[in-house]
Motif scaffolding. Structure first.
Motif, PDB file in Angstrom:
ATOM      1  N   ALA A   1       0.814  -1.222   0.000  1.00 53.10           N
ATOM      2  CA  ALA A   1       0.000   0.000   0.000  1.00 53.10           C
ATOM      3  C   ALA A   1       0.844   1.267   0.000  1.00 53.10           C
ATOM      4  N   ASP A   2       2.017   1.229   0.593  1.00 54.56           N
ATOM      5  CA  ASP A   2       2.849   2.426   0.674  1.00 54.56           C
ATOM      6  C   ASP A   2       3.585   2.735  -0.632  1.00 54.56           C
ATOM      7  N   GLN A   3       3.494   1.872  -1.641  1.00 56.91           N
ATOM      8  CA  GLN A   3       4.215   2.089  -2.895  1.00 56.91           C
ATOM      9  C   GLN A   3       3.299   2.209  -4.112  1.00 56.91           C
ATOM     10  N   ILE A   4       2.014   2.470  -3.896  1.00 55.80           N
ATOM     11  CA  ILE A   4       1.067   2.610  -5.008  1.00 55.80           C
ATOM     12  C   ILE A   4       1.371   3.903  -5.758  1.00 55.80           C
ATOM     13  N   LYS A   5       1.368   3.812  -7.101  1.00 60.55           N
ATOM     14  CA  LYS A   5       1.620   4.982  -7.954  1.00 60.55           C
ATOM     15  C   LYS A   5       0.510   5.094  -8.982  1.00 60.55           C
ATOM     16  N   ALA A   6       0.199   6.342  -9.389  1.00 60.18           N
ATOM     17  CA  ALA A   6      -0.845   6.579 -10.389  1.00 60.18           C
ATOM     18  C   ALA A   6      -0.392   7.653 -11.361  1.00 60.18           C
ATOM     19  N   GLN A   7      -0.853   7.500 -12.616  1.00 59.98           N
ATOM     20  CA  GLN A   7      -0.511   8.461 -13.665  1.00 59.98           C
ATOM     21  C   GLN A   7      -1.669   8.544 -14.640  1.00 59.98           C
ATOM     22  N   VAL A   8      -1.976   9.754 -15.116  1.00 61.77           N
ATOM     23  CA  VAL A   8      -2.996   9.911 -16.153  1.00 61.77           C
ATOM     24  C   VAL A   8      -2.320  10.532 -17.368  1.00 61.77           C
ATOM     25  N   GLU A   9      -2.555   9.888 -18.531  1.00 58.44           N
ATOM     26  CA  GLU A   9      -1.953  10.369 -19.770  1.00 58.44           C
ATOM     27  C   GLU A   9      -2.801   9.913 -20.939  1.00 58.44           C
TER      28      GLU A   9
END
Length: 142
Positions: free
Chosen positions: A106-114
């Motif tokens: 849970a501490d390493q979740i990443k998100a990106q919108v492109e």
């Protein structure tokens, strides 16, 4: 009377594929979920949304909540005497909740919108090493 209404030019708006598509679910917020050896990869269709309109949070019981608020583009100003004939894009809001597997870090979740696609990477805990087979000696007293 019903024949008059159902034979009208508005019949396609009531029974046409556009309405049925909305009932089945919109493509906004549609999900692809792929598991790799090291992570889970979530991809959502979010056309027109920027990073400021998307909220992601991890809630109790390992539930990932994704919410899109406000339409991505600014609506053009229409003259006061304009008449709407069809409005199918809605308010521009969506929400999804996904229960994540226990192995997600849970501490390493990443998100990106492109380019209209929201990608969320959920790294997994390394699999515990399987114990090697070994003989356990048996004695008469513990």
């Amino acid at each position: 009377m019903a024949d008059l209404f159902l034979a009208s030019p508005f019949r396609r708006f009531l029974w046409g594929p556009t309405v049925l598509r909305e009932w089945q679910g919109s493509s906004v917020g549609a999900l692809d979920w792929v598991e790799t050896p090291s992570s889970h990869l979530l991809k959502f269709n979010v056309p027109g949304y920027g990073k400021d309109q998307i909220k992601i949070q991890l809630e109790e019981d390992n539930v990932l909540s994704i919410r899109g608020e406000g339409f991505g583009g600014k609506e053009e100003q229409l003259p006061k005497d304009s008449v709407w004939h069809v409005s199918e894009r809605g308010k521009g809001e969506f929400a999804r909740q996904i229960v994540l597997p226990e192995s997600v870090r849970a501490d390493q979740i990443k998100a990106q919108v492109e380019n209209g696609v929201l990608t969320i990477v959920l790294p997994k805990e390394p699999a515990p090493a399987k114990p090697k087979t070994r003989a356990i000696p048996v004695s008469s007293k513990l």
